[in-house]
Scaffold this motif. Structure first.
Motif, PDB file in Angstrom:
ATOM      1  N   GLU A   1     -12.582 -14.215  -2.199  1.00 18.07           N
ATOM      2  CA  GLU A   1     -12.517 -14.268  -0.278  1.00 18.07           C
ATOM      3  C   GLU A   1     -11.233 -13.358   0.717  1.00 18.07           C
ATOM      4  OE1 GLU A   1     -15.579 -13.891  -0.273  1.00 18.07           O
ATOM      5  OE2 GLU A   1     -15.570 -14.841  -2.259  1.00 18.07           O
TER       6      GLU A   1
ATOM      7  N   LYS B   1     -18.416 -12.812   0.162  1.00 15.23           N
ATOM      8  CA  LYS B   1     -18.290 -12.328   1.257  1.00 15.23           C
ATOM      9  C   LYS B   1     -18.584 -10.514   0.677  1.00 15.23           C
ATOM     10  CE  LYS B   1     -16.759 -15.049   4.836  1.00 15.23           C
ATOM     11  NZ  LYS B   1     -15.549 -15.763   5.116  1.00 15.23           N
ATOM     12  N   GLY B   2     -17.684 -10.793  -0.489  1.00 15.81           N
ATOM     13  CA  GLY B   2     -17.939  -9.246  -1.625  1.00 15.81           C
ATOM     14  C   GLY B   2     -19.542  -9.020  -1.811  1.00 15.81           C
TER      15      GLY B   2
ATOM     16  N   LYS C   1     -11.810   0.139  -6.519  1.00 15.72           N
ATOM     17  CA  LYS C   1     -12.919  -1.008  -6.402  1.00 15.72           C
ATOM     18  C   LYS C   1     -12.393  -2.495  -7.619  1.00 15.72           C
ATOM     19  CE  LYS C   1     -17.720  -0.533  -6.982  1.00 15.72           C
ATOM     20  NZ  LYS C   1     -18.722   0.069  -7.819  1.00 15.72           N
TER      21      LYS C   1
ATOM     22  N   VAL D   1     -10.869 -10.102   0.026  1.00 13.01           N
ATOM     23  CA  VAL D   1     -11.970  -9.093   0.716  1.00 13.01           C
ATOM     24  C   VAL D   1     -11.493  -9.075   2.403  1.00 13.01           C
ATOM     25  CG1 VAL D   1     -14.040  -9.510   2.001  1.00 13.01           C
ATOM     26  CG2 VAL D   1     -13.891  -9.474  -0.495  1.00 13.01           C
ATOM     27  N   GLU D   2     -10.402 -10.158   2.447  1.00  7.05           N
ATOM     28  CA  GLU D   2     -10.298 -10.861   3.919  1.00  7.05           C
ATOM     29  C   GLU D   2      -9.582  -9.179   3.924  1.00  7.05           C
ATOM     30  OE1 GLU D   2      -9.241 -14.100   4.686  1.00  7.05           O
ATOM     31  OE2 GLU D   2     -10.523 -15.196   3.871  1.00  7.05           O
ATOM     32  N   LYS D   3      -8.762  -8.654   3.020  1.00  4.14           N
ATOM     33  CA  LYS D   3      -7.460  -7.824   3.620  1.00  4.14           C
ATOM     34  C   LYS D   3      -8.662  -6.016   3.557  1.00  4.14           C
ATOM     35  CE  LYS D   3      -3.312 -10.830   1.977  1.00  4.14           C
ATOM     36  NZ  LYS D   3      -2.655  -9.519   3.454  1.00  4.14           N
ATOM     37  N   GLY D   4      -9.238  -6.708   3.100  1.00  5.20           N
ATOM     38  CA  GLY D   4     -10.107  -5.797   2.967  1.00  5.20           C
ATOM     39  C   GLY D   4     -10.470  -4.218   1.539  1.00  5.20           C
ATOM     40  N   TRP D   5     -10.283  -4.975   0.577  1.00  2.00           N
ATOM     41  CA  TRP D   5     -10.941  -4.077  -0.947  1.00  2.00           C
ATOM     42  C   TRP D   5     -12.163  -4.720  -1.123  1.00  2.00           C
ATOM     43  CZ3 TRP D   5      -7.148  -3.941  -4.541  1.00  2.00           C
ATOM     44  CH2 TRP D   5      -5.248  -3.542  -4.247  1.00  2.00           C
ATOM     45  N   ASP D   6     -12.199  -3.783  -2.023  1.00  2.00           N
ATOM     46  CA  ASP D   6     -14.094  -3.586  -2.366  1.00  2.00           C
ATOM     47  C   ASP D   6     -13.794  -4.461  -3.743  1.00  2.00           C
ATOM     48  OD1 ASP D   6     -15.851  -3.073  -3.183  1.00  2.00           O
ATOM     49  OD2 ASP D   6     -15.955  -0.738  -3.380  1.00  2.00           O
TER      50      ASP D   6
ATOM     51  N   SER E   1      -9.218   2.467  -1.346  1.00  2.00           N
ATOM     52  CA  SER E   1     -10.000   2.523  -1.949  1.00  2.00           C
ATOM     53  C   SER E   1     -10.594   2.423  -3.584  1.00  2.00           C
ATOM     54  CB  SER E   1     -10.023   3.867  -1.784  1.00  2.00           C
ATOM     55  OG  SER E   1      -9.263   4.371  -2.531  1.00  2.00           O
TER      56      SER E   1
END
Lengths: 340, 340
Positions: free
Chosen positions: A32, A52-53, A4, A35-40, A2
């Motif tokens: 990028e 992609k973010g 940021k 983002v691929e690893k699910g970070w905000d 979670s």
């Protein structure tokens, strides 16, 4: 997660860059990859950038690509735009050299600055002043660390492995790949190839016209010494992948040799002058050779059959991939976020 | 008074400057004028600067005078040094153009910025963004106000009356005083003098070499058109004070013509092209003439006997003295400090 994260890219070029723009490229690779690893992730870059973010931008285009732009204006508006909303992020990752540091005295959010090399000793005082509090420095090689600064980690630049394909069977040429400039040793590469009796392909932008005219052009005959101009992504992969070796006879303490990592990604060994970050990038006699002068380099060419090209690839993927870089930065982030 | 004022000078030159350095000069005049009136003043300038107030400095010398200096490094360290202690001041008076504005989002202290002219339309976005909150803008003439900005006041630059002595009886020459540059109309001044049949003395740095070679030098004969080189303070007073008139045929919207005010301090009337701040600096037919072209200017030379040189002096002392400037700024400070 979670957390940021704000990634602050420079605004000299688009992120990712169309062609040139090494710092923007690394910032993009990190954003990028996170983002691929699910970070905000929020990328602060030019308005024509993409991610992609989430993109946050107040500067229309890179000041190197925009005749209407003023670099100083673009820089301070871009940086202050992020800093004024710093408290909405858990962490800021700065790829924008020293100027953002001078805004960090006003914010509480930790700031990681990747120092992509020192353009001049004159910028050291800024790094010294802000080497404290909520600021954390990352070096791009151990060789590039300044003795008066404290660092949190070294993280090598990461390459997108899709851009460089492994080639087991090279052709019979040596390659010089990089800016045509005395620092990079274009002249020395020619002498090494001549002495070893090999063909040399030269690819790169002519950064120093006079050096090219005086020390390089007289040797170019398009027979054993060939100038190939500037390579796009496809040709770059071809040139690097089909070379018997990359010659990298640098005359300066290069903080990180991107083409040295890229060549190894293709399986191509590197013969480099033993300066700067080269000992961190090359495993002697396994992925290339570290030499001291033209004579030693020419002898190393004869030793190339000792190198297994697959070892070069394995070493590069393990140490200089985008995934490795992102994992290393995540480790740095966690150290800071979870041990405040 | 118990208010603490910080005056932020640029760090291009020493404050006050040795020779050139107009913004540093104004910052110095204000700081010293405030100290004389008993205000608590801290001057932020280079370490080799001097003030009767308190000096705060982290940059050894002006980056234009110091080979070791990097302008960008000097600027951001200088500005952040003040901003990081902003809360110890009741008011900051900024003479450092737009960059300090981008740090004002983090501080509560009101900041008055004197806009000493716009170097380019490209800097307007910064002034627009920060034209709010605790920021207050002062223009140096009504003519220099940008239509999209809101200003608190216009305060004219103030001259130290000790530097310019009144001279009742001029000699028979006209004077061009300023940079040799197309904007300043050196060529036009020559044509006016030729047409009027007067001798012209030209004094100023050659800023545009090609313009000087092509449009100015061919006329110089050291007989009726004389080039006097660059004037120091003493010669400046002599040249301005003994001229029958200053010719100021500018071709751009000059935000404030310092030499126009200085000439009048000496009692010398000014014949100027009617552009920019000229209508605010000259009272037509009383302290000089506002004209549109070379012909009108040549006719105005014939009208010079109508001007009383004492009127020029009185007008200049009343409107463009250091004391007047300091009083005007104190009025601005009080408006802000006492009506928060």
């Amino acid at each position: 997660m979670s957390y940021k994260i704000a990634v602050l890219s420079p605004v000299a070029w688009r992120t990712p860059p169309r062609h040139y723009g090494p710092w923007e490229q690394v910032a993009s690779n990190i954003a990028e990859g996170l983002v691929e690893k699910g970070w905000d992730v929020t990328l602060f870059a030019t308005q024509d950038s993409f991610t992609k973010g989430r993109l946050e931008a107040v500067i229309p285009a890179g000041y190197e690509e925009d005749n209407e732009a003023d670099a100083k204006v673009a820089e301070c508006l871009h940086i202050s735009y992020l800093m004024e909303q710093a408290d909405t992020f858990d962490l800021i990752h700065n790829h924008f050299d020293f100027l953002p540091l001078t805004y960090t005295g006003f914010i509480k959010t930790p700031v990681i600055t990747t120092i992509h090399g020192f353009s001049s000793f004159r910028i050291i005082p800024v790094y010294k002043k802000y080497n404290t509090g909520n600021n954390y420095y990352v070096s791009i090689s151990n060789a590039d660390r300044h003795p008066e600064l404290t660092y949190t980690a070294t993280v090598y630049n990461g390459i997108d492995s899709h851009d460089f394909s492994f080639n087991e069977t090279p052709e019979n040429y040596l390659l010089y790949f990089g800016r045509i400039h005395p620092d990079k040793g274009t002249f020395e590469a020619i002498q090494i190839a001549k002495k070893a009796g090999w063909q040399l392909l030269i690819s790169g932008i002519i950064q120093d016209e006079r050096y090219f005219d005086e020390k390089v052009a007289p040797w170019i005959n398009q027979d054993d010494i060939l100038y190939m101009g500037v390579a796009g992504p496809h040709q770059r992969n071809q040139l690097l992948g089909h070379a018997a070796a990359l010659l990298h006879p640098i005359r300066f303490h290069e903080p990180f040799g991107l083409s040295v990592a890229e060549a190894q990604f293709c399986g191509t060994p590197v013969i480099a002058f033993n300066k700067g970050s080269m000992p961190e990038l090359i495993v002697p006699a396994k992925t290339g050779f570290l030499v001291s002068n033209i004579e030693e380099a020419a002898l190393a060419v004869a030793d190339l059959p000792r190198i297994h090209r697959r070892h070069c690839r394995e070493w590069a993927v393990k140490n200089f991939s985008k995934e490795k870089m992102v994992d290393d930065y995540i480790a740095v982030y966690k150290t800071i976020l979870e041990n405040p």
